[in-house]
Enzyme design. Sequence first.
Site, PDB file in Angstrom:
ATOM      1  NE  ARG A  48      -2.718  14.990  -0.215  1.00 23.17           N
ATOM      2  CZ  ARG A  48      -3.881  15.154   0.420  1.00 23.17           C
ATOM      3  NH1 ARG A  48      -4.803  14.215   0.341  1.00 23.17           N
ATOM      4  NH2 ARG A  48      -4.116  16.242   1.119  1.00 23.17           N
ATOM      5  CG  HIS A  51      -3.691   6.458  -3.657  1.00 21.71           C
ATOM      6  ND1 HIS A  51      -3.700   7.797  -3.361  1.00 21.71           N
ATOM      7  CD2 HIS A  51      -3.610   5.823  -2.461  1.00 21.71           C
ATOM      8  CE1 HIS A  51      -3.643   7.970  -2.054  1.00 21.71           C
ATOM      9  NE2 HIS A  51      -3.574   6.780  -1.488  1.00 21.71           N
ATOM     10  CE  LYS A  61      -4.630   9.052 -10.799  1.00 19.54           C
ATOM     11  NZ  LYS A  61      -4.123   8.788  -9.447  1.00 19.54           N
ATOM     12  CG  ASP A 159      -2.638   6.625   1.633  1.00 21.89           C
ATOM     13  OD1 ASP A 159      -3.602   5.992   1.167  1.00 21.89           O
ATOM     14  OD2 ASP A 159      -2.257   7.706   1.151  1.00 21.89           O
TER      15      ASP A 159
END
Length: 172
Positions: A48, A51, A61, A159
Site C-alpha cells: 500500500r 501516499h 501519522k 497505486d
Amino acid sequence: MVVEPTIYYDDRGYFFESFNEPVFVEKTGISVRFIQDNQSKSSIGVLRGLHYQRGEYQQAKLVRVLEGEVLDVVVDLRKDSVTYKEVFTTVLSADNFKQVFIPRGCAHGFLVRSEEAIFAYKCDNVYNKASEGGIIYNDPSLQIDWDFDLDKVIVSEKDKVLPLFENALELW
C-alpha cells in the site's frame, strides 16, 4: 522517528500505553493532536502506497502493527528538509511494538511480510480525497529496497498508476 513504548510483562501477558501525549512530547519534542484513527488488514505481499495528502489536508501519522509484520517506508517530500527525497525503512511488527511517527510532508507506504497484518495509524488531520497524492512504489530514483519479489506484490489499480517522484503533485 521510531517510537518504542515501555512494555510491562507478567504471567498474564503484557500491557503498554500505545500513546500518551505528555510522554510522546517529552521523548520526541513534538506536540501533535491526533483526530482520526485508521486500521487496515492485508495479506502477504500487499503493498500500500506511497501516499500523502496535500495542502491544508496534509497529515502527520503515528503508525504501528497490531498483528503480523510489515516493512514500513517513508519518503521525505519537504523540499526545505535536510532529508528531502530520502527514504526511511523499518520493520514494524506485533512482536517488536515499534511505532513510526511520520511528519506532514512525507509519503508513506508499507509491504506486508507475514501471512496477514493488521496496521493501525493515528492521523492529525482528516482524509480528503481531492487532496490525495502518491508516488509509484518502484520509482527507480528512490531505490527503495522492499526486500520482497516485486513481481509478486499485490497492488491496487490506483497505486499501480501513481506517478514517479519527479512527476508527483506538489504538497501545497
